[in-house]
Write an enzyme that holds these catalytic residues in place. Structure first.
Site, PDB file in Angstrom:
ATOM      1  N   TYR A  57      50.053  19.300  37.746  1.00  0.00           N
ATOM      2  CA  TYR A  57      48.899  19.396  36.832  1.00  0.00           C
ATOM      3  C   TYR A  57      48.126  18.079  36.761  1.00  0.00           C
ATOM      4  CZ  TYR A  57      50.331  24.066  35.899  1.00  0.00           C
ATOM      5  OH  TYR A  57      50.631  25.398  36.085  1.00  0.00           O
ATOM      6  N   ASN A  91      39.718  30.097  33.364  1.00  0.00           N
ATOM      7  CA  ASN A  91      39.827  28.817  34.067  1.00  0.00           C
ATOM      8  C   ASN A  91      40.272  27.697  33.138  1.00  0.00           C
ATOM      9  OD1 ASN A  91      38.896  30.264  36.190  1.00  0.00           O
ATOM     10  ND2 ASN A  91      36.804  29.476  36.109  1.00  0.00           N
ATOM     11  N   HIS A 108      43.517  30.629  29.109  1.00  0.00           N
ATOM     12  CA  HIS A 108      44.730  30.067  29.715  1.00  0.00           C
ATOM     13  C   HIS A 108      44.843  28.567  29.500  1.00  0.00           C
ATOM     14  CE1 HIS A 108      44.780  33.800  32.554  1.00  0.00           C
ATOM     15  NE2 HIS A 108      45.242  34.070  31.359  1.00  0.00           N
ATOM     16  N   SER A 176      39.942  38.289  40.101  1.00  0.00           N
ATOM     17  CA  SER A 176      40.554  39.428  40.791  1.00  0.00           C
ATOM     18  C   SER A 176      41.021  40.489  39.799  1.00  0.00           C
ATOM     19  CB  SER A 176      41.736  38.948  41.636  1.00  0.00           C
ATOM     20  OG  SER A 176      42.680  38.272  40.820  1.00  0.00           O
TER      21      SER A 176
HETATM   22  N1  APR Z   1      32.010  33.390  43.891  1.00  0.00           N
HETATM   23  C1  APR Z   1      32.471  34.425  43.124  1.00  0.00           C
HETATM   24  N2  APR Z   1      33.715  34.922  43.260  1.00  0.00           N
HETATM   25  C2  APR Z   1      34.512  34.363  44.182  1.00  0.00           C
HETATM   26  C3  APR Z   1      34.098  33.294  45.009  1.00  0.00           C
HETATM   27  C4  APR Z   1      32.774  32.805  44.829  1.00  0.00           C
HETATM   28  N3  APR Z   1      32.284  31.788  45.572  1.00  0.00           N
HETATM   29  N4  APR Z   1      35.145  32.964  45.826  1.00  0.00           N
HETATM   30  C5  APR Z   1      36.158  33.794  45.508  1.00  0.00           C
HETATM   31  N5  APR Z   1      35.785  34.642  44.520  1.00  0.00           N
HETATM   32  C6  APR Z   1      36.552  35.696  43.855  1.00  0.00           C
HETATM   33  C7  APR Z   1      37.628  36.350  44.702  1.00  0.00           C
HETATM   34  O1  APR Z   1      37.062  37.397  45.494  1.00  0.00           O
HETATM   35  C8  APR Z   1      38.568  36.879  43.624  1.00  0.00           C
HETATM   36  O2  APR Z   1      38.182  38.174  43.168  1.00  0.00           O
HETATM   37  O3  APR Z   1      37.240  35.106  42.768  1.00  0.00           O
HETATM   38  C9  APR Z   1      38.395  35.868  42.485  1.00  0.00           C
HETATM   39  C10 APR Z   1      39.544  34.914  42.315  1.00  0.00           C
HETATM   40  O4  APR Z   1      40.694  35.616  41.961  1.00  0.00           O
HETATM   41  P1  APR Z   1      42.055  34.827  41.625  1.00  0.00           P
HETATM   42  O5  APR Z   1      42.308  33.793  42.666  1.00  0.00           O
HETATM   43  O6  APR Z   1      43.100  35.853  41.411  1.00  0.00           O
HETATM   44  O7  APR Z   1      41.707  34.051  40.266  1.00  0.00           O
HETATM   45  P2  APR Z   1      41.683  34.600  38.773  1.00  0.00           P
HETATM   46  O8  APR Z   1      41.312  36.038  38.727  1.00  0.00           O
HETATM   47  O9  APR Z   1      40.887  33.634  37.987  1.00  0.00           O
HETATM   48  O10 APR Z   1      43.218  34.454  38.367  1.00  0.00           O
HETATM   49  C11 APR Z   1      43.612  34.808  37.069  1.00  0.00           C
HETATM   50  O11 APR Z   1      45.843  34.014  37.464  1.00  0.00           O
HETATM   51  O12 APR Z   1      47.009  32.402  38.606  1.00  0.00           O
HETATM   52  C12 APR Z   1      46.610  32.822  37.349  1.00  0.00           C
HETATM   53  O13 APR Z   1      46.309  31.632  35.349  1.00  0.00           O
HETATM   54  C13 APR Z   1      45.778  31.793  36.638  1.00  0.00           C
HETATM   55  O14 APR Z   1      43.742  32.079  35.345  1.00  0.00           O
HETATM   56  C14 APR Z   1      44.416  32.434  36.550  1.00  0.00           C
HETATM   57  C15 APR Z   1      44.731  33.919  36.595  1.00  0.00           C
END
Ligand code: APR
Length: 235
Positions: A57, A91, A108, A176
């Site tokens: 972190y 985020n 989070h 996602s």
């Molecule tokens: N613009 C918009 N979306 C994007 C881009 C971009 N440039 N690049 C990637 N993405 C999308 C991907 O297609 C995906 O759907 O962002 C999403 C990222 O998904 P994750 O990596 O799963 O992130 P997130 O949904 O924020 O994760 C949720 O999981 O690991 C834990 O605590 C952590 O807050 C996080 C939570």
């Protein structure tokens, strides 16, 4: 005089910060490709390897402080000229605040904060500084990042649900939608509120049948376009 501005509620995930240079979690070059979630993002891991977690972190905090908000964060700030805007973000970076957004709820937690490992109410702002083993809260317990790990409660969920329920319009950007309970917040959006999703890939299927507009673009392109559309059509 009453404030007639509509309320836009925005749920963001890692994708909104991707073009600032912060890796998402689950894309092919994502953070979880290089690290094991079990080793750096669970409450169990904290019990057996505090030093490794603090270091992980510390790196994330330093990196988040070294990058800049992108056009998506900035467009969401601009939206405030025309709408009441509430951002609920998964985020842990502070890029929405650094772009100037006024109402940001961190589901989070935040990298720029640490808390006591025994008393959740003892939270300290540390900016981009590292935390070491032996750094303690005022009651003598080890400090830990103020982020929510897998296996922990998400204390802001009730507040986030209240915010989602106020939406006249809902935006879902760069997530996602596979991590719960955050992903379930979409079900608190009132049925009459249009939902817009900005993500190059379609997130996990919604378990409801309603009109959703998918903008399959990167956030830096899709969000400014959507903001212009909202101002012209709903403002
Ligand atoms: N613009 C918009 N979306 C994007 C881009 C971009 N440039 N690049 C990637 N993405 C999308 C991907 O297609 C995906 O759907 O962002 C999403 C990222 O998904 P994750 O990596 O799963 O992130 P997130 O949904 O924020 O994760 C949720 O999981 O690991 C834990 O605590 C952590 O807050 C996080 C939570």
């Amino acid at each position: 005089m009453t404030d007639k501005k509509k309320t836009v509620v925005v749920l963001t995930g890692a994708g909104v910060s991707a073009e600032s240079g912060i890796q998402t979690f689950r894309d092919s070059d994502g953070l979880w490709e290089g690290y094991s979630v079990d080793e750096v993002a669970t409450i169990e891991a904290w019990q057996w390897n505090k030093e490794k977690m603090l270091e992980f972190y510390n790196q994330r905090r330093a990196q988040a402080a070294s990058v800049q908000p992108n056009a998506a964060h900035e467009a969401l700030k601009k939206l405030e000229d025309h709408f009441r805007v509430h951002i609920v973000t998964q985020n842990v970076d502070s890029l929405h605040e650094r772009a100037g957004s006024s109402h940001v709820l961190h589901l989070h937690g935040k990298l720029s904060e640490v808390k006591s490992s025994l008393d959740d109410s003892l939270i300290y702002e540390i900016g981009d500084k590292p935390v070491a083993l032996g750094d303690k809260c005022e009651k003598g317990s080890q400090l830990r990042p103020n982020v929510v790990w897998f296996g922990e409660q998400v204390p802001e969920i009730p507040n986030a649900q209240l915010i989602m329920a106020q939406a006249d319009i809902c935006l879902i950007i760069g997530t996602s939608l596979v991590v719960y309970p955050a992903a379930a917040l979409v079900y608190d959006v009132p049925l009459q509120a249009p939902i817009f999703v900005v993500d190059p890939h379609k997130p996990a299927e919604f378990r409801f049948d309603r009109d959703i507009t998918y903008i399959q673009k990167r956030a830096s392109e899709g969000v400014p376009e959507l903001v212009t559309h909202l101002i012209n059509n709903y403002g």
